[in-house]
Write an enzyme that holds these catalytic residues in place. Structure first.
Site, PDB file in Angstrom:
ATOM      1  CG  ASP A  81      -0.319  -0.011   2.685  1.00  0.00           C
ATOM      2  OD1 ASP A  81       0.835  -0.885   2.579  1.00  0.00           O
ATOM      3  OD2 ASP A  81      -0.648   0.464   3.558  1.00  0.00           O
ATOM      4  CD  GLU A 139       3.100  -0.649   7.927  1.00  0.00           C
ATOM      5  OE1 GLU A 139       3.112  -0.896   9.138  1.00  0.00           O
ATOM      6  OE2 GLU A 139       3.094   0.228   7.332  1.00  0.00           O
TER       7      GLU A 139
END
Ligand SMILES: [Zn+2]
Ligand SMILES: [Zn+2]
Length: 394
Positions: A81, A139
């Site tokens: 991400d 994350e």
């Protein structure tokens, strides 16, 4: 020798790894929305002939079994991400999704793990054991992609004896890596507080209950949780970064709003501290005639690098990169959702140096000018492939 073979392939595929990193960097996606990224990774895994399945919506897990007999399993993890940041770098691979940026290097982690998969697929005849490739979402956002992947069984069937992850580090020169055995990163909890009093004219405090003064006492007193209640041998941090008392020179407001963070490295103390923090804040507010609503949102746990695994992994890194290129890391009170793996499996999370001062690549992660020295990708893929093979006992 497998080391030399890995080094050669890492060199050969370097341009592809950089191209993949640049593709991901220019197409960043926010946490839990890694849709195109997930498709990109899936296509690359298919090209390698690796079977994969999806987890936690956008996450993927793939397996590669070496041809030699071994029932050992190692998991390698990358996060995918990006962050809600407007990129300020003027580079050919600049984010094409304005307001979203790979400012934490997860593009490097993902492209590296694809490179590792390529190396190990090429060398499959030369090692025994199974490598589990974990590409996880989110994350950067609670509850963290790692926790969802674990809930969905990413660490089962087969169960890895070790989980290894890496993270870029702009404070370490490219070409070097850093390790720390034991506790490495902090648990992180978010604090949201409303202190209520009774507002009124600033000239008549005797008729009001001043939430500003109550808040001042709360902020100061809560520091004693860290300085008097916490074990001095184990780190704790309590910080308030947002305090809003929206009165005026002559207006006492009705309430004050605060936001802060509590970080530590001990789960038992973490839970005890939550109770103490709330009790102290509520007690102070009440004793001064006001009230306090204290909400604590639990974030990631602390990250612990298993001692033996980290020692052996560090040794293999010295073997691969040379002793002079492997550094010791200090404790870092930031959080990382790799911590979830480390709480349930023997894990090692190490840092990949990506700094190049001569090219001005020095910005911290989570800033609009963050970038990496891409030459580090060659060490990144080669080292991780080597660590996996060695961890499997080859
Ligand atoms: Zn980050
Ligand atoms: Zn990160």
């Amino acid at each position: 020798m497998i080391k030399e073979k890995i080094q050669q392939i890492a060199k050969d595929i370097f341009d592809d790894v950089v191209a993949n990193r640049r593709h991901l960097h220019s197409h960043p996606e926010l946490s839990f929305h890694e849709v195109e990224t997930s498709v990109f990774v899936a296509n690359k895994l298919e090209e390698l002939g690796l079977e994969y399945h999806k987890m936690a919506d956008t996450g993927l897990v793939a397996l590669l079994k070496g041809d030699k007999p071994s029932d050992q399993v190692v998991a390698l993890r990358a996060d995918m991400d990006a962050l809600p940041i407007l990129e300020a770098n003027d580079v050919p691979y600049k984010s094409q999704n304005p307001g979203v940026m790979h400012a934490c290097g997860h593009d490097v982690h993902t492209s590296s793990l694809l490179g590792v998969a390529k190396i190990l697929t090429d060398l499959k005849g030369e090692f025994g054991g199974t490598v589990k490739f974990i590409f996880q979402p989110a994350e950067e956002k609670l509850p963290g992609g790692a926790s969802l992947m674990i809930q969905e069984g990413v660490l089962e069937n087969p169960k890895p004896q070790a989980v290894i992850g890496q993270h870029v580090m702009p404070f370490i020169d490219a070409g070097k890596v850093g390790f720390r055995a034991g506790k490495y990163m902090a648990s992180t909890d978010e604090l949201y507080v409303t202190v209520r009093g009774r507002g009124g004219h600033g000239a008549q405090p005797q008729q009001n209950v001043d939430p500003v003064v109550i808040t001042a006492h709360i902020i100061t007193a809560l520091q004693t949780i860290v300085s008097r209640s916490a074990d001095p041998k184990s780190p704790s941090v309590l910080s308030f970064g947002k305090v809003i008392a929206n009165g005026a020179t002559n207006v006492i407001p009705n309430e004050v709003y605060l936001e802060g963070t509590f970080r530590t490295m001990d789960e038992k103390w973490r839970s005890e501290a939550h109770i103490k923090i709330k009790k102290m804040a509520e007690g102070i507010a009440e004793s001064m005639g006001g009230s306090c609503e204290f909400n604590i949102i639990r974030g990631y746990p602390f990250l612990i690098n298993e001692e033996k695994l980290t020692a052996s992994t560090r040794g293999h890194a010295e073997d691969y990169l040379g002793k002079e290129n492997v550094l010791d890391l200090d404790i870092w009170m930031a959080a990382e959702d790799f911590a979830y793996y480390s709480q349930v499996a023997d894990s090692c999370f190490y840092r990949l140096g990506t700094r190049n001062e001569s090219r001005g690549i020095t910005s911290s992660v989570h800033t609009p000018t963050f970038d990496v020295e891409e030459s580090a990708l060659e060490q990144s893929v080669g080292l991780m492939a080597y660590l996996a093979v060695k961890q499997l006992g080859n």
